[in-house]
Design a protein around this motif. Structure first.
Motif, short mmCIF file in Angstrom:
data_model
loop_
_atom_site.label_atom_id
_atom_site.label_comp_id
_atom_site.label_asym_id
_atom_site.label_seq_id
_atom_site.Cartn_x
_atom_site.Cartn_y
_atom_site.Cartn_z
N ILE A 65 59.62 -72.05 -48.83
CA ILE A 65 58.73 -70.97 -49.24
C ILE A 65 57.52 -70.83 -48.31
O ILE A 65 57.14 -69.71 -47.94
N LEU A 104 53.53 -67.80 -57.73
CA LEU A 104 53.35 -67.79 -56.28
C LEU A 104 52.27 -66.78 -55.88
O LEU A 104 52.03 -65.79 -56.59
N ARG A 110 61.56 -64.56 -50.46
CA ARG A 110 60.66 -65.56 -51.07
C ARG A 110 61.01 -65.75 -52.54
O ARG A 110 61.08 -66.89 -53.03
N HIS A 130 62.56 -69.19 -54.32
CA HIS A 130 61.97 -69.79 -55.52
C HIS A 130 63.03 -69.95 -56.61
O HIS A 130 63.13 -71.01 -57.24
N THR A 147 62.00 -74.87 -52.54
CA THR A 147 60.54 -74.82 -52.43
C THR A 147 60.03 -75.20 -51.04
O THR A 147 58.97 -74.74 -50.63
#
Length: 316
Positions: free
Chosen positions: A301, A182, A289, A293, A298
């Motif tokens: 996010i 990410l 966050r 994940h 998802t």
């Protein structure tokens, strides 16, 4: 032994134990095997079982791996336990802890089982939700009254200054995001702003005990009264304003949550305190966050990047 486990997909973060592992852990901790072990749902980090002897107990098993900011949660919980003495009557009793990895290649602990109903269920049925938040504010204030000597996680690492502690957390968060594939650039910017304003952070000179996750999901209710508080595995020593409880209490102004401040006390509204509060929001958003994940959420996010951008605009 009667045994029930939850079926999960291959590669799932939470992994069940075998009946044989639970029997071995019970023999080590209690000298006998239980009548039954039933895996409980609801949590998203540890794997949890109701284990029945003459009385039921709770078995909590740490995950096989975790991100840096979630590492050794069970050890931090155990290391901080004695400091939660002011609210001990609300907390489960620890019966046995095993961090050797001899029988199970994960940390695990047995605790007494709390009464009441789950916080979200109990709160939903309350006519007077303000009273609940007043109770919560009083409990959090009591926890924050416990003083420490250094900043950081109870089992370490610890830091001499609050700014060092915050910068370390932000660095671990950014590294975790990078490992997860990410974008970590916004967290790195938050880290740079925190370093630039270290003097504002270091106005906090006295470490206080933080539960780390004390909100509705981690309490038990009985007829509107909070009768249980649990899952302090995110405990740390820091600025009370950085605790998750205050983040949640201030997240929906104009609602029943405002009653939290009636008993906790009003927030510091000075410019430096307001800047720190925004920084703590960014720290929590980074952790959220990572959690999203890990849980495979998802679709949620992208919103964390939008929210972080708003916070960054206020921090600059």
């Amino acid at each position: 032994m009667h045994f029930e486990s939850i079926t999960r997909a291959d590669g799932a973060f939470q992994q069940s134990l075998t009946a044989e592992q639970i029997e071995a852990a019970c023999r080590r901790g209690f000298g006998r095997e239980p009548e039954s072990a039933v895996e409980l749902g609801g949590g998203s980090f540890n794997t949890t079982y109701r284990v029945d002897f003459d009385e039921p107990v709770i078995l909590r098993v740490a995950p096989a791996w975790s991100y840096r900011i979630e590492r050794d949660f069970m050890r931090h919980e155990h290391a901080s336990l004695a400091f939660f003495a002011p609210i001990a009557a609300l907390m489960p009793r620890t019966l046995f802890v095993d961090f050797t990895h001899d029988l199970i290649p994960r940390d695990y602990t047995f605790q007494t089982m709390l009464g009441g109903v789950a916080g979200p269920d109990g709160l939903r049925d309350l006519a007077d939700k303000k009273d609940f938040f007043r109770q919560l504010g009083e409990i959090v204030r009591t926890v924050h009254g416990v003083r420490g000597e250094r900043f950081g996680r109870p089992a370490g690492p610890t830091f001499a200054t609050w700014s060092e502690c915050v910068l370390s957390t932000l660095d671990d968060t950014a590294r975790d995001l990078r490992d997860a594939g990410l974008d970590d650039s916004d967290v790195r910017e938050v880290q740079a702003l925190a370093a630039k304003n270290a003097d504002v952070l270091d106005e906090i000179t006295e470490p206080r005990l933080l539960h780390g996750d004390l909100w509705v999901p981690n309490v038990r209710l009985d007829n509107g009264r909070i009768v249980g508080v649990f899952d302090h595995d995110r405990a740390s020593w820091g600025d009370p304003a950085a605790d998750w409880s205050l983040y949640e209490a201030g997240s929906r102004p104009g609602t029943d949550r405002d009653a939290f401040w009636d008993t906790y006390g009003q927030r510091d509204e000075s410019p430096n305190a307001a800047w720190r509060a925004n920084l703590y929001r960014a720290v929590h958003m980074g952790a959220v966050r990572i959690e999203r994940h890990r849980l495979g959420l998802t679709d949620k996010i992208p919103a964390s990047y939008e929210q972080m951008a708003q916070v960054l605009a206020e921090l600059r």
